[in-house]
Design a protein around this motif. Structure first.
Motif, PDB file in Angstrom:
ATOM      1  N   GLY A 192      12.991  65.646  49.705  1.00 38.87           N
ATOM      2  CA  GLY A 192      14.127  66.414  50.673  1.00 38.87           C
ATOM      3  C   GLY A 192      15.275  65.927  49.817  1.00 38.87           C
ATOM      4  N   ALA A 193      16.388  65.983  50.676  1.00 41.07           N
ATOM      5  CA  ALA A 193      17.750  65.853  49.909  1.00 41.07           C
ATOM      6  C   ALA A 193      18.041  64.447  49.688  1.00 41.07           C
ATOM      7  N   PRO A 194      18.488  64.061  48.533  1.00 43.56           N
ATOM      8  CA  PRO A 194      18.479  62.462  48.254  1.00 43.56           C
ATOM      9  C   PRO A 194      19.552  61.651  49.355  1.00 43.56           C
ATOM     10  N   ASN A 195      19.119  60.550  49.317  1.00 44.66           N
ATOM     11  CA  ASN A 195      20.032  59.376  49.987  1.00 44.66           C
ATOM     12  C   ASN A 195      21.095  59.262  49.112  1.00 44.66           C
ATOM     13  N   SER A 196      22.482  59.472  49.521  1.00 44.22           N
ATOM     14  CA  SER A 196      23.363  59.217  48.558  1.00 44.22           C
ATOM     15  C   SER A 196      23.779  57.752  48.158  1.00 44.22           C
ATOM     16  N   ALA A 197      23.513  56.864  48.877  1.00 42.97           N
ATOM     17  CA  ALA A 197      23.579  55.444  48.694  1.00 42.97           C
ATOM     18  C   ALA A 197      22.473  55.211  47.346  1.00 42.97           C
ATOM     19  N   TYR A 198      21.145  55.643  47.670  1.00 49.03           N
ATOM     20  CA  TYR A 198      20.243  55.613  46.666  1.00 49.03           C
ATOM     21  C   TYR A 198      20.712  56.261  45.168  1.00 49.03           C
ATOM     22  N   TYR A 199      21.358  57.501  45.533  1.00 46.42           N
ATOM     23  CA  TYR A 199      21.580  58.072  44.152  1.00 46.42           C
ATOM     24  C   TYR A 199      22.664  57.407  43.357  1.00 46.42           C
ATOM     25  N   ALA A 200      23.402  56.646  44.368  1.00 43.41           N
ATOM     26  CA  ALA A 200      24.602  55.827  43.368  1.00 43.41           C
ATOM     27  C   ALA A 200      23.806  54.730  42.637  1.00 43.41           C
ATOM     28  N   ASN A 201      22.863  54.141  43.262  1.00 49.42           N
ATOM     29  CA  ASN A 201      22.053  53.196  42.287  1.00 49.42           C
ATOM     30  C   ASN A 201      21.435  53.969  41.191  1.00 49.42           C
ATOM     31  N   LEU A 202      21.013  55.158  41.077  1.00 47.67           N
ATOM     32  CA  LEU A 202      20.437  55.698  40.139  1.00 47.67           C
ATOM     33  C   LEU A 202      21.524  55.868  39.017  1.00 47.67           C
ATOM     34  N   ASN A 203      22.700  56.434  39.616  1.00 48.15           N
ATOM     35  CA  ASN A 203      23.846  56.490  38.558  1.00 48.15           C
ATOM     36  C   ASN A 203      24.138  55.321  37.976  1.00 48.15           C
ATOM     37  N   THR A 232      14.214  63.803  38.696  1.00 48.84           N
ATOM     38  CA  THR A 232      14.194  64.666  37.661  1.00 48.84           C
ATOM     39  C   THR A 232      13.975  66.191  38.158  1.00 48.84           C
ATOM     40  N   ASN A 233      14.486  66.468  39.387  1.00 45.23           N
ATOM     41  CA  ASN A 233      14.665  67.830  40.173  1.00 45.23           C
ATOM     42  C   ASN A 233      15.750  68.489  39.875  1.00 45.23           C
ATOM     43  N   ILE A 234      15.663  69.891  39.401  1.00 41.94           N
ATOM     44  CA  ILE A 234      16.720  70.659  38.862  1.00 41.94           C
ATOM     45  C   ILE A 234      17.841  70.898  39.951  1.00 41.94           C
ATOM     46  N   ASP A 235      17.538  71.133  41.113  1.00 43.03           N
ATOM     47  CA  ASP A 235      18.289  71.314  42.354  1.00 43.03           C
ATOM     48  C   ASP A 235      19.200  70.144  42.519  1.00 43.03           C
ATOM     49  N   TYR A 236      18.609  69.000  42.730  1.00 38.67           N
ATOM     50  CA  TYR A 236      19.442  67.575  43.163  1.00 38.67           C
ATOM     51  C   TYR A 236      20.083  67.046  41.818  1.00 38.67           C
ATOM     52  N   THR A 237      19.857  67.885  40.590  1.00 38.68           N
ATOM     53  CA  THR A 237      20.853  67.247  39.568  1.00 38.68           C
ATOM     54  C   THR A 237      22.006  68.451  38.957  1.00 38.68           C
ATOM     55  N   THR A 238      21.842  69.421  39.372  1.00 38.10           N
ATOM     56  CA  THR A 238      22.650  70.836  39.330  1.00 38.10           C
ATOM     57  C   THR A 238      23.650  70.824  40.379  1.00 38.10           C
ATOM     58  N   GLY A 239      22.916  70.603  41.550  1.00 38.26           N
ATOM     59  CA  GLY A 239      23.632  70.769  43.089  1.00 38.26           C
ATOM     60  C   GLY A 239      24.698  69.748  43.397  1.00 38.26           C
ATOM     61  N   ASN A 240      25.424  69.914  44.370  1.00 34.42           N
ATOM     62  CA  ASN A 240      26.506  68.857  44.770  1.00 34.42           C
ATOM     63  C   ASN A 240      25.650  67.749  45.821  1.00 34.42           C
ATOM     64  N   TYR A 241      24.829  67.007  45.087  1.00 38.17           N
ATOM     65  CA  TYR A 241      23.960  66.165  45.786  1.00 38.17           C
ATOM     66  C   TYR A 241      24.326  64.743  45.340  1.00 38.17           C
ATOM     67  N   GLY A 242      25.175  64.479  44.101  1.00 36.51           N
ATOM     68  CA  GLY A 242      25.628  63.166  43.912  1.00 36.51           C
ATOM     69  C   GLY A 242      25.597  62.614  42.404  1.00 36.51           C
ATOM     70  N   PHE A 243      24.869  63.700  41.660  1.00 35.99           N
ATOM     71  CA  PHE A 243      24.640  63.226  40.231  1.00 35.99           C
ATOM     72  C   PHE A 243      25.922  62.839  39.473  1.00 35.99           C
ATOM     73  N   VAL A 244      25.991  61.802  38.872  1.00 31.97           N
ATOM     74  CA  VAL A 244      27.366  61.704  38.012  1.00 31.97           C
ATOM     75  C   VAL A 244      26.807  61.282  36.491  1.00 31.97           C
ATOM     76  N   LEU A 245      27.396  61.909  35.659  1.00 30.85           N
ATOM     77  CA  LEU A 245      27.251  61.639  34.176  1.00 30.85           C
ATOM     78  C   LEU A 245      27.788  60.419  33.697  1.00 30.85           C
ATOM     79  N   PRO A 246      27.235  59.610  33.113  1.00 35.22           N
ATOM     80  CA  PRO A 246      27.554  58.373  32.606  1.00 35.22           C
ATOM     81  C   PRO A 246      28.814  58.572  31.622  1.00 35.22           C
ATOM     82  N   THR A 247      29.568  57.710  31.435  1.00 36.50           N
ATOM     83  CA  THR A 247      30.661  57.767  30.415  1.00 36.50           C
ATOM     84  C   THR A 247      29.982  57.171  29.148  1.00 36.50           C
ATOM     85  N   ASP A 248      30.410  57.445  28.098  1.00 36.44           N
ATOM     86  CA  ASP A 248      29.761  57.010  26.799  1.00 36.44           C
ATOM     87  C   ASP A 248      31.003  56.118  26.000  1.00 36.44           C
TER      88      ASP A 248
END
Length: 398
Positions: A192-203, A232-248
């Protein structure tokens, strides 16, 4: 071209530790590194194959490549995979209780050396190789610790940083054929929809990964790095669920400023009732299906193309290649002899869509060739078991 290795204090420290620990194969001179741009690396990687659960397998928190029924990995198997037409091999790796205690979190030297040996089987054949941290992020695996829902994130992040520091230093001199993947299907174990705090940990994990690998210097400062979104879910990676690209930030200055060195990982097993559900209800897929009652009501060609296009629009257009790090469908031929026809059609369609939208498809193979298995090869005899599916994969890439 990177002509020589930039030595950092971190790299020197880990190098000394590995030499003292008796790790074989350490070479002080970096191999020439080809600066491939996004479209070039995707083209070169071609179609990929997963070594599956072998270096992911574990028993009571201890990794063991034979723990889940597969034989010891041989170079002959890898050569057979290459001969079949695959250009990339993804090697999932678990560390679990082979990681020592704080503050150094030293990886068991024998295990790290075995990982290196298996990588070398493929690397020495000129294949592209992806290695990751795999089972350590599963809530269901004994000894797992890389948990987005873990209570002590400070400790988790420190451990994660030390593990990648050691792995990156082990392979610092390998050329562009080696790609590091930060983690696997990272999520809290609930769908189901990601937990925003947990997604922040993933980022945060992805950012630590990029910074840590880059700081080990040498070829790692320009190496392609692969990161996932939520599960690795496409919807939860491309949609407005909290994925943040890392800086390099610490990337080598040899990489043109207009180019990226980060890839995005996603997996594709849709529709699950065809691809993964262990029953004989849904055994057909796609436009050639002849029995509507045996075909899923969703997840057909239109859905597949929309998913790949979503990754393309979000990432590929911005210079970030996409790797479909796992896809495939289980064997239900014991329940319906026509199933392999649809498995092949599915594999071809996934690869064709991946190619169309600038992604690298990497088929999942867990080494099991019985009912509900994903196996394409017999790992005991080093023979092909699913030539039709392999043909379909390669056909989809043409």
């Amino acid at each position: 071209m990177v002509s020589k290795r930039k030595v950092t204090p971190v790299c020197l420290l880990v190098a000394v530790l590995m030499i003292v620990s008796g790790l074989s194969g350490w070479t002080p001179t970096a191999k020439a590194f080809a600066q491939l741009n996004a479209s070039q690396i995707v083209q070169q990687m071609g179609a990929g194959w997963n070594l599956g659960n072998q270096l992911e397998a574990s028993s009571n928190g201890i990794p063991s490549e034979t723990a889940w029924g597969n034989p010891t990995i041989t170079k002959t198997l890898i050569q057979k995979v290459k001969a079949a037409g695959f250009k990339t091999i993804r090697i999932p790796v678990s560390y679990l209780n082979y990681i020592g205690s704080a503050p150094n979190y030293t990886i068991n030297a024998t295990w790290l050396n075995r990982i290196k040996t298996v990588v070398d089987y493929a690397y020495s054949e000129g294949l592209y190789v992806i290695i990751n941290i795999h089972g350590d992020g599963y809530n269901s695996v004994p000894g797992s610790w890389l948990l987005v829902n873990g209570g002590d994130q400070t400790t988790i992040k420190a451990k994660y940083q030390k593990v990648w520091q050691q792995v990156a230093a082990t392979f610092v001199n390998y050329d562009e054929h080696l790609i590091f993947e930060s983690m696997n299907e990272e999520f809290d174990g609930t769908y189901g929809a990601p937990n925003s705090a947990y997604y922040a940990n993933l980022n945060a994990y992805n950012q630590i990964f990029v910074d840590t690998v880059r700081k080990t210097g040498g070829n790692n400062s320009a190496r392609w790095l692969l990161i996932p979104g939520w599960n690795t879910n496409i919807d939860y990676t491309t949609g407005n669920y909290g994925f943040v690209l890392p800086t390099d930030t610490y990337r080598s200055s040899t990489v043109p400023s207009s180019e990226k060195r980060i890839m995005i990982s996603a997996h594709y097993y849709s529709p699950w009732d065809f691809a993964g559900e262990e029953s004989g209800t849904i055994i057909q897929w796609g436009a050639t299906a002849t029995n509507p009652s045996k075909k899923s009501t969703w997840g057909q060609e239109d859905y597949l193309n929309a998913q790949m296009k979503a990754m393309y629009d979000k990432f590929v257009t911005q210079g970030y290649p996409v790797v479909i790090g796992e896809f495939g469908s289980i064997d239900k031929t014991a329940l319906d002899s026509t199933n392999n026809t649809y498995r092949a059609a599915y594999a071809k369609a996934v690869c064709a869509a991946a190619k169309k939208y600038g992604a690298v498809p990497v088929v999942w193979d867990n080494g099991y060739n019985g009912q509900y298995g994903f196996g394409l090869f017999n790992r005991s005899t080093n023979t092909v078991t699913q030539q039709g599916i392999i043909n379909a994969i390669l056909s989809g890439m043409n």
